[in-house]
Design a protein around this motif. Structure first.
Motif, PDB file in Angstrom:
ATOM      1  N   ILE A   1       0.990  -1.041   0.145  1.00  0.00           N
ATOM      2  CA  ILE A   1       0.118   0.072  -0.106  1.00  0.00           C
ATOM      3  C   ILE A   1       0.730   1.318   0.079  1.00  0.00           C
ATOM      4  O   ILE A   1       0.738   2.298  -0.865  1.00  0.00           O
ATOM      5  CB  ILE A   1      -1.059  -0.131   1.165  1.00  0.00           C
ATOM      6  CG1 ILE A   1      -2.047  -1.210   0.936  1.00  0.00           C
ATOM      7  CG2 ILE A   1      -1.755   1.328   1.396  1.00  0.00           C
ATOM      8  CD1 ILE A   1      -2.816  -1.326   2.228  1.00  0.00           C
ATOM      9  N   PRO A   2       1.932   1.419   0.938  1.00  0.00           N
ATOM     10  CA  PRO A   2       2.588   2.580   0.949  1.00  0.00           C
ATOM     11  C   PRO A   2       3.559   2.695  -0.211  1.00  0.00           C
ATOM     12  O   PRO A   2       3.870   3.566  -0.790  1.00  0.00           O
ATOM     13  CB  PRO A   2       3.404   2.575   2.287  1.00  0.00           C
ATOM     14  CG  PRO A   2       3.364   1.190   2.507  1.00  0.00           C
ATOM     15  CD  PRO A   2       1.983   0.699   2.286  1.00  0.00           C
ATOM     16  N   ALA A   3       4.151   1.358  -0.569  1.00  0.00           N
ATOM     17  CA  ALA A   3       4.869   1.304  -1.818  1.00  0.00           C
ATOM     18  C   ALA A   3       4.126   1.750  -3.056  1.00  0.00           C
ATOM     19  O   ALA A   3       4.823   2.361  -4.017  1.00  0.00           O
ATOM     20  CB  ALA A   3       5.370  -0.082  -1.991  1.00  0.00           C
ATOM     21  N   GLY A   4       2.850   1.222  -2.936  1.00  0.00           N
ATOM     22  CA  GLY A   4       2.151   1.619  -4.538  1.00  0.00           C
ATOM     23  C   GLY A   4       1.853   3.029  -4.512  1.00  0.00           C
ATOM     24  O   GLY A   4       1.910   3.533  -5.546  1.00  0.00           O
ATOM     25  N   ILE A   5       1.557   3.785  -3.262  1.00  0.00           N
ATOM     26  CA  ILE A   5       1.479   5.128  -3.395  1.00  0.00           C
ATOM     27  C   ILE A   5       2.585   5.960  -3.756  1.00  0.00           C
ATOM     28  O   ILE A   5       2.398   6.830  -4.576  1.00  0.00           O
ATOM     29  CB  ILE A   5       0.708   5.530  -1.996  1.00  0.00           C
ATOM     30  CG1 ILE A   5      -0.533   4.811  -1.645  1.00  0.00           C
ATOM     31  CG2 ILE A   5       0.652   7.061  -1.862  1.00  0.00           C
ATOM     32  CD1 ILE A   5      -1.010   5.183  -0.179  1.00  0.00           C
ATOM     33  N   ALA A   6       3.894   5.653  -3.146  1.00  0.00           N
ATOM     34  CA  ALA A   6       4.865   6.008  -3.429  1.00  0.00           C
ATOM     35  C   ALA A   6       5.297   6.050  -5.214  1.00  0.00           C
ATOM     36  O   ALA A   6       5.746   6.923  -5.648  1.00  0.00           O
ATOM     37  CB  ALA A   6       6.160   5.498  -2.654  1.00  0.00           C
ATOM     38  N   ALA A   7       5.102   4.769  -5.380  1.00  0.00           N
ATOM     39  CA  ALA A   7       5.388   4.429  -6.984  1.00  0.00           C
ATOM     40  C   ALA A   7       4.376   5.467  -7.911  1.00  0.00           C
ATOM     41  O   ALA A   7       4.949   5.741  -8.876  1.00  0.00           O
ATOM     42  CB  ALA A   7       5.315   3.039  -7.413  1.00  0.00           C
ATOM     43  N   THR A   8       3.271   5.183  -7.505  1.00  0.00           N
ATOM     44  CA  THR A   8       2.285   6.027  -8.227  1.00  0.00           C
ATOM     45  C   THR A   8       2.561   7.471  -8.416  1.00  0.00           C
ATOM     46  O   THR A   8       2.573   8.360  -9.405  1.00  0.00           O
ATOM     47  CB  THR A   8       0.832   6.060  -7.793  1.00  0.00           C
ATOM     48  OG1 THR A   8       0.597   4.596  -7.647  1.00  0.00           O
ATOM     49  CG2 THR A   8      -0.341   6.700  -8.635  1.00  0.00           C
ATOM     50  N   ALA A   9       2.985   8.112  -7.183  1.00  0.00           N
ATOM     51  CA  ALA A   9       3.483   9.689  -7.165  1.00  0.00           C
ATOM     52  C   ALA A   9       4.708   9.686  -8.151  1.00  0.00           C
ATOM     53  O   ALA A   9       4.818  10.706  -8.784  1.00  0.00           O
ATOM     54  CB  ALA A   9       3.673  10.017  -5.734  1.00  0.00           C
ATOM     55  N   TRP A  10       5.622   8.606  -8.098  1.00  0.00           N
ATOM     56  CA  TRP A  10       6.749   8.814  -8.847  1.00  0.00           C
ATOM     57  C   TRP A  10       6.463   8.713 -10.386  1.00  0.00           C
ATOM     58  O   TRP A  10       6.901   9.622 -11.185  1.00  0.00           O
ATOM     59  CB  TRP A  10       7.852   7.861  -8.435  1.00  0.00           C
ATOM     60  CG  TRP A  10       9.073   7.611  -9.511  1.00  0.00           C
ATOM     61  CD1 TRP A  10       9.868   8.450  -9.271  1.00  0.00           C
ATOM     62  CD2 TRP A  10       8.908   6.630 -10.426  1.00  0.00           C
ATOM     63  NE1 TRP A  10      10.894   8.017 -10.298  1.00  0.00           N
ATOM     64  CE2 TRP A  10      10.396   6.876 -11.108  1.00  0.00           C
ATOM     65  CE3 TRP A  10       8.239   5.709 -10.858  1.00  0.00           C
ATOM     66  CZ2 TRP A  10      10.726   6.241 -11.959  1.00  0.00           C
ATOM     67  CZ3 TRP A  10       8.926   4.768 -12.073  1.00  0.00           C
ATOM     68  CH2 TRP A  10      10.071   5.196 -12.718  1.00  0.00           C
ATOM     69  N   ALA A  11       5.462   7.908 -10.774  1.00  0.00           N
ATOM     70  CA  ALA A  11       5.308   7.563 -12.010  1.00  0.00           C
ATOM     71  C   ALA A  11       4.170   8.392 -12.660  1.00  0.00           C
ATOM     72  O   ALA A  11       3.738   8.305 -13.836  1.00  0.00           O
ATOM     73  CB  ALA A  11       4.655   6.372 -12.388  1.00  0.00           C
ATOM     74  N   LEU A  12       3.432   9.682 -11.793  1.00  0.00           N
ATOM     75  CA  LEU A  12       2.503  10.479 -12.585  1.00  0.00           C
ATOM     76  C   LEU A  12       3.002  11.061 -13.851  1.00  0.00           C
ATOM     77  O   LEU A  12       2.183  11.368 -14.616  1.00  0.00           O
ATOM     78  CB  LEU A  12       2.299  11.508 -11.519  1.00  0.00           C
ATOM     79  CG  LEU A  12       1.219  10.925 -10.564  1.00  0.00           C
ATOM     80  CD1 LEU A  12       1.199  12.086  -9.259  1.00  0.00           C
ATOM     81  CD2 LEU A  12       0.065  10.443 -10.887  1.00  0.00           C
ATOM     82  N   GLY A  13       4.481  11.297 -14.029  1.00  0.00           N
ATOM     83  CA  GLY A  13       4.663  12.111 -15.317  1.00  0.00           C
ATOM     84  C   GLY A  13       4.783  11.249 -16.595  1.00  0.00           C
ATOM     85  O   GLY A  13       5.165  11.699 -17.650  1.00  0.00           O
ATOM     86  N   SER A  14       4.629   9.989 -16.373  1.00  0.00           N
ATOM     87  CA  SER A  14       4.805   9.188 -17.434  1.00  0.00           C
ATOM     88  C   SER A  14       3.587   7.918 -17.347  1.00  0.00           C
ATOM     89  O   SER A  14       3.484   7.062 -16.435  1.00  0.00           O
ATOM     90  CB  SER A  14       6.123   8.213 -17.627  1.00  0.00           C
ATOM     91  OG  SER A  14       6.183   7.104 -18.352  1.00  0.00           O
TER      92      SER A  14
END
Length: 598
Positions: free
Chosen positions: A466-479
Motif C-alpha cells: 500500500i505505501p509502496a504503491g502510493i509512492a510509486a504512483t506519485a513517482w510515475a505520474l509524469g509517465s
C-alpha cells in the motif's frame, strides 16, 4: 491370610484387601471417605455424622504424593516413603501413576505391573490412613475422576478400587464435585441462566469444564483439557530459567545424575523449585537453593509470571474454546472457580478475569476442593451416574436423593429417578464449505481452519504494497507507461493477497467418525479424505514459534503409503487437535459413549 497391596505374589500381581472384608466392615463403619486421586498428590477427606468434613493427614500433610516405589524386596511403597526410596533405586520408582493410565502395564524393578495395581496401592494407602485415625472402615467411598475420562479409564479406576478392597465405590466427576463445593461450602449462588466455569490446574494437566445448574443437579455442558500444561511444566520452565541465568558445571550432574548423591540433589532441586513457586503465590520473592551448584538463587513473582505466561495463556484459550463448544457466551458465565494447586498463581485469576469479566472465586486450599465436594455430592446427577465395573461385572450405581426432588407438578420423584441426560453439543453447526461434503451417515467430531500465520506472509506483503504503491504512483505520474506498469503491479499484489485470504478462510480440516477430510472451497473446490481405519500413526511437531503463537504441524501415516494429508502445516491448537483425532482413531467407542451416541 490375604496379601496386602504392599505385597507381590509369585505371579507379579499386586493383590488388594479382600472385598469380603470391606463389605463386612461397611456394616460397622459410620463415616464416608472421599478420595481425589491426582497426578502429583492424592487427597482424602472424612465426613462423620455431626462433624465438619476434615482431611486425612499423611505424614503430617493433607496431601499424599501419588508416587509409588517397588523395591528389590518386592514391597510396594507409596507417598513420601516412595520418594525417599527412589534415589537409591530409580528403576523402581513411578512418580505419576495417573499419567500412565493408558499404558496398561509399567516396568518397576524388573517386574511388569499393571497400572491398576499402582493406582490401587495409592487408594489403599488413603483408606489405611483413614482407618488408622477413625478406628474403622468407611461406610461409603467416593472417588473423583476427570470429566474427560471415558469408559476405559474409568474402568481402570474402578478396578483399582476393587483391588484396594473398595467394591462399590461411587465415581463422581471432578467438575461436579467442585461445583458442589462452591455452592454448599463457599455459599456461592449462581444466578438463573448462568453457568459455572471450573478451571482445574493440577500438577500434570489443566482441565476446564462448563457446568450448568439443572433441576436434577449439575450438568457438564462441555469440557476440555491440556495434557502438557500443569504445575510440573511450570516447574520445568523455572528450572530452565535458573540454568540459563546461572550457568555452572553442576547443572550437568543435576540433569543426568549417575550417583545416589546426584539423584538426591536432583530430587531436592525440584522440591525446592516447587516450594519457591508456591511461596511466590503468597510473596513477591523467594530463594531457591540449587545443590551441587551450591548457590542460593533469587526468584521474583514477576519472573514467575513472565515465564509462566505462555502456558497460562494457553489455558485461557482453552477456557474460551470450551465455552464456545458449549455455545455459551462469556457474559453468561456466573462464576469462575479455579481449583488445583497451580491455580494459586495470582496471574491465573487475573487472566481469567480479563478474559471472562468475572472475578475468580478463591478458597484457602484449592487442592482439597474436589475430594471435599465429592463427599457433599450426595445426589447422583447427570454426570455422576456411571458404570461401576468390577471384575467383569457392571451395574449402575443406585441413585439416591435425600434432598427430595420434586417433579414439575410438585410430586416427589421416586428415589431411583435419574433424569434423562441430553446429548451434549460439540461445536457450532459446520461451516457451509464443510457441510456440503458431509455424508448423511457420518458424525462430525470437529473442524479447524489453518492458523492465521498461514497467511501472515501475504498479509505483510499486501500491507507493505500500500505505501509502496502510493509512492510509486506519485513517482510515475509524469509517465503514462510507468503509471500503467505500477498500477498493474499493485493490482497483482493486492489480488494475490486477497486470493490467499479467500483460500485460507474457506479451507477446513474436518474430522468425522469415519474419516479425516481437507476441504477447499475458494476459487477451486477440492476435497481430500483419508479413512480413519487406514491411519497407523499420528504425531505433531511444534517449534518454538509455534508454541508461542499456538500452531503446529500434524503428521499422519497411513498403511505406509503416500497420501495428500500426510503433512498438514499451520494447524491451530495442535495438541488439542492431535488428542481429539488420536482418540477418535484409537478409541472410537469411548468417544461415542461420552457423547451418548447409539
Amino acid at each position: 491370610m490375604e496379601p496386602t497391596v504392599g505385597q507381590i505374589r509369585h505371579d507379579g500381581v499386586i493383590h488388594g484387601r479382600s472385598a469380603r472384608h470391606y463389605t463386612e466392615s461397611v456394616i460397622r463403619g459410620g463415616y464416608r471417605l472421599g478420595i481425589d486421586f491426582g497426578t502429583s498428590t492424592t487427597v482424602a477427606m472424612i465426613q462423620e455424622p455431626g462433624r465438619p468434613v476434615r482431611p486425612v493427614h499423611f505424614d503430617a500433610s493433607p496431601r499424599l504424593p501419588s508416587a509409588v516405589f517397588l523395591g528389590v524386596d518386592g514391597v510396594l511403597l507409596t507417598g513420601e516413603d516412595a520418594e525417599r526410596a527412589a534415589p537409591a533405586h530409580p528403576a523402581g520408582f513411578e512418580a505419576h501413576p495417573k499419567r500412565r493410565v493408558d499404558d496398561g502395564t509399567v516396568w518397576l524393578s524388573d517386574h511388569e505391573l499393571g497400572v491398576v495395581n499402582l493406582v490401587a496401592a495409592v487408594l489403599d494407602r488413603a483408606v489405611a490412613e483413614a482407618v488408622r485415625v477413625t478406628g474403622t472402615d468407611p461406610s461409603e467411598v467416593v472417588i473423583t475422576c476427570p470429566e474427560a475420562w471415558g469408559p476405559a479409564r474409568r474402568t481402570i479406576l474402578t478396578r483399582a478400587a476393587a483391588h484396594a478392597g473398595l467394591d462399590g465405590a461411587l465415581l463422581v466427576t471432578e467438575p461436579v464435585a467442585a461445583a458442589t463445593y462452591l455452592v454448599e461450602v463457599v455459599g456461592k449462588a449462581l444466578p438463573a441462566g448462568r453457568c459455572l466455569v471450573v478451571y482445574d490446574m493440577g500438577a500434570g494437566t489443566c482441565d476446564v469444564s462448563v457446568v450448568r445448574v439443572t433441576p436434577s443437579g449439575f450438568e457438564v455442558a462441555a469440557s476440555g483439557g491440556l495434557d502438557d500444561v500443569g504445575g510440573l511444566d511450570i516447574d520445568d520452565v523455572l528450572v530452565r530459567h535458573l540454568r540459563r541465568a546461572h550457568p555452572d558445571p553442576g547443572w550437568a550432574q543435576l540433569d543426568w545424575p549417575t550417583t545416589l548423591e546426584q539423584r538426591q540433589a536432583r530430587q531436592a532441586l525440584w522440591r525446592n523449585v516447587r516450594e519457591a513457586k508456591e511461596q511466590l503465590s503468597r510473596q513477591v520473592s523467594a530463594d531457591v537453593f540449587v545443590p551441587l551448584v551450591d548457590r542460593r538463587l533469587h526468584l521474583t513473582r514477576d519472573e514467575l509470571e513472565r515465564l509462566a505466561r505462555p502456558l497460562l495463556d494457553r489455558t485461557v484459550e482453552l477456557t474460551l474454546a470450551t465455552l464456545r463448544r458449549a455455545g455459551i457466551p462469556p457474559e453468561d458465565v456466573g462464576a469462575v472457580f479455579p481449583i488445583g494447586g497451580s491455580s494459586r498463581i495470582p496471574l491465573v485469576a487475573t487472566l481469567l478475569h480479563r478474559a471472562l469479566g468475572v472475578p475468580a472465586t478463591a478458597v484457602d486450599d484449592p487442592q482439597l476442593v474436589v475430594a471435599h465436594g465429592g463427599l457433599l455430592h450426595r445426589r447422583v446427577t447427570l454426570t455422576a451416574v456411571d458404570l461401576t465395573i468390577v471384575e467383569g461385572r457392571s451395574d449402575i450405581a443406585e441413585p439416591h436423593d435425600p434432598f427430595g426432588l420434586l417433579d414439575e407438578d410438585g410430586t416427589p420423584m421416586p428415589p431411583s429417578y435419574v433424569p434423562p441426560r441430553p446429548r451434549p453439543s460439540l461445536d457450532p453447526p459446520p461451516h457451509v464449505v464443510v457441510a456440503r461434503h458431509l455424508l448423511p451417515t457420518e458424525r462430525r467430531r470437529g473442524e479447524w481452519r489453518r492458523h492465521w500465520v498461514h497467511v501472515a506472509g501475504s498479509a505483510v506483503v499486501g500491507a507493505a504494497s500500500i505505501p509502496a504503491g502510493i509512492a510509486a504512483t506519485a513517482w510515475a505520474l509524469g509517465s503514462t507507461g510507468w503509471l500503467i506498469t505500477v498500477a498493474v503491479a499493485w493490482f497483482s499484489v493486492l489480488s494475490q493477497t486477497a486470493y490467499r485470504f479467500n483460500e485460507w478462510s474457506r479451507t477446513w480440516l474436518c474430522l468425522t467418525d469415519q474419516r479425516l477430510m481437507l476441504v477447499e472451497g475458494g476459487r477451486n473446490h477440492r476435497s481430500v479424505s483419508l479413512a480413519l481405519d487406514r491411519i497407523t500413526e499420528i504425531e505433531y511437531e511444534q517449534r518454538r514459534l509455534g508454541q508461542i503463537l499456538g500452531y503446529g504441524v500434524l503428521i499422519v501415516e497411513a498403511d505406509g503409503r503416500h497420501h495428500q494429508l500426510r503433512r498438514l502445516a499451520h494447524l491451530p491448537n495442535i495438541r488439542e487437535l492431535h488428542l481429539r483425532i488420536t482418540e477418535q482413531v484409537y478409541q472410537p467407542h469411548a468417544v461415542a459413549a461420552r457423547l451418548l451416541e447409539p
